[in-house]
Design a protein around this motif. Structure first.
Motif, PDB file in Angstrom:
ATOM      1  N   ARG A   1     -16.146   2.475   4.389  1.00 32.05           N
ATOM      2  CA  ARG A   1     -15.228   1.982   3.369  1.00 32.05           C
ATOM      3  C   ARG A   1     -13.870   2.681   3.470  1.00 32.05           C
ATOM      4  NH1 ARG A   1     -14.721  -2.111   1.688  1.00 32.05           N
ATOM      5  NH2 ARG A   1     -14.133  -1.552  -0.404  1.00 32.05           N
ATOM      6  N   PHE A   2     -13.871   3.959   3.804  1.00 26.67           N
ATOM      7  CA  PHE A   2     -12.631   4.716   3.988  1.00 26.67           C
ATOM      8  C   PHE A   2     -11.791   4.069   5.083  1.00 26.67           C
ATOM      9  CE2 PHE A   2     -10.348   8.176   6.193  1.00 26.67           C
ATOM     10  CZ  PHE A   2      -9.651   8.741   5.139  1.00 26.67           C
ATOM     11  N   TRP A   3     -12.413   3.794   6.238  1.00 29.59           N
ATOM     12  CA  TRP A   3     -11.679   3.173   7.347  1.00 29.59           C
ATOM     13  C   TRP A   3     -11.292   1.740   7.025  1.00 29.59           C
ATOM     14  CZ3 TRP A   3      -9.213   6.249  10.038  1.00 29.59           C
ATOM     15  CH2 TRP A   3      -9.758   7.443  10.495  1.00 29.59           C
TER      16      TRP A   3
ATOM     17  N   ASN B   1      -6.403  -2.960   4.696  1.00 28.99           N
ATOM     18  CA  ASN B   1      -5.508  -3.186   3.566  1.00 28.99           C
ATOM     19  C   ASN B   1      -4.074  -2.760   3.821  1.00 28.99           C
ATOM     20  OD1 ASN B   1      -7.530  -4.295   2.047  1.00 28.99           O
ATOM     21  ND2 ASN B   1      -8.124  -2.367   1.133  1.00 28.99           N
ATOM     22  N   ILE B   2      -3.837  -1.884   4.759  1.00 28.76           N
ATOM     23  CA  ILE B   2      -2.483  -1.421   5.039  1.00 28.76           C
ATOM     24  C   ILE B   2      -2.122  -1.897   6.443  1.00 28.76           C
ATOM     25  CG2 ILE B   2      -0.970   0.573   5.234  1.00 28.76           C
ATOM     26  CD1 ILE B   2      -2.960   2.067   3.400  1.00 28.76           C
TER      27      ILE B   2
ATOM     28  N   ALA C   1       1.154   7.422   7.434  1.00 27.63           N
ATOM     29  CA  ALA C   1       1.641   8.288   6.356  1.00 27.63           C
ATOM     30  C   ALA C   1       0.587   8.438   5.256  1.00 27.63           C
ATOM     31  CB  ALA C   1       2.931   7.719   5.771  1.00 27.63           C
ATOM     32  N   TYR C   2      -0.043   7.343   4.863  1.00 33.11           N
ATOM     33  CA  TYR C   2      -1.093   7.407   3.847  1.00 33.11           C
ATOM     34  C   TYR C   2      -2.285   8.218   4.360  1.00 33.11           C
ATOM     35  CZ  TYR C   2       0.907   3.904   0.658  1.00 33.11           C
ATOM     36  OH  TYR C   2       1.680   3.231  -0.245  1.00 33.11           O
ATOM     37  N   GLY C   3      -2.638   8.002   5.619  1.00 37.64           N
ATOM     38  CA  GLY C   3      -3.748   8.760   6.204  1.00 37.64           C
ATOM     39  C   GLY C   3      -3.481  10.245   6.194  1.00 37.64           C
TER      40      GLY C   3
ATOM     41  N   GLU D   1      -4.522  15.484   3.664  1.00 37.66           N
ATOM     42  CA  GLU D   1      -4.094  16.734   3.051  1.00 37.66           C
ATOM     43  C   GLU D   1      -4.678  16.881   1.650  1.00 37.66           C
ATOM     44  OE1 GLU D   1       0.167  16.774   3.172  1.00 37.66           O
ATOM     45  OE2 GLU D   1       0.213  16.754   5.376  1.00 37.66           O
ATOM     46  N   PHE D   2      -4.753  15.776   0.922  1.00 41.95           N
ATOM     47  CA  PHE D   2      -5.272  15.820  -0.435  1.00 41.95           C
ATOM     48  C   PHE D   2      -6.767  16.155  -0.462  1.00 41.95           C
ATOM     49  CE2 PHE D   2      -7.252  13.642  -4.073  1.00 41.95           C
ATOM     50  CZ  PHE D   2      -6.567  14.248  -5.113  1.00 41.95           C
ATOM     51  N   LEU D   3      -7.523  15.603   0.469  1.00 35.74           N
ATOM     52  CA  LEU D   3      -8.982  15.777   0.451  1.00 35.74           C
ATOM     53  C   LEU D   3      -9.468  17.030   1.170  1.00 35.74           C
ATOM     54  CD1 LEU D   3     -10.141  12.107   1.014  1.00 35.74           C
ATOM     55  CD2 LEU D   3     -10.179  13.412  -1.112  1.00 35.74           C
TER      56      LEU D   3
END
Length: 52
Positions: A25-27, A33-34, A42-44, A49-51
């Protein structure tokens, strides 16, 4: 069925700990979707970094 190919072999540990379905689902979210590759990258990077 289409096979998704990760843009990077790195999957955040939090997503990995969710199991195979969470990883898929992550991939799917980032690849399907992008559409713009620069935005996807950039989102990746940001979510990685967030996770961490």
């Amino acid at each position: 069925m289409n096979q998704l190919v990760p843009i990077s072999p790195h999957i955040p540990a939090l997503v990995r700990s969710g199991g195979e379905r969470a990883q898929r689902r992550f991939w799917e979210f980032f690849v399907n979707n992008i559409c713009n590759p620069h935005t996807r990258r950039a989102y990746g990077r940001a979510i990685g970094e967030f996770l961490v």
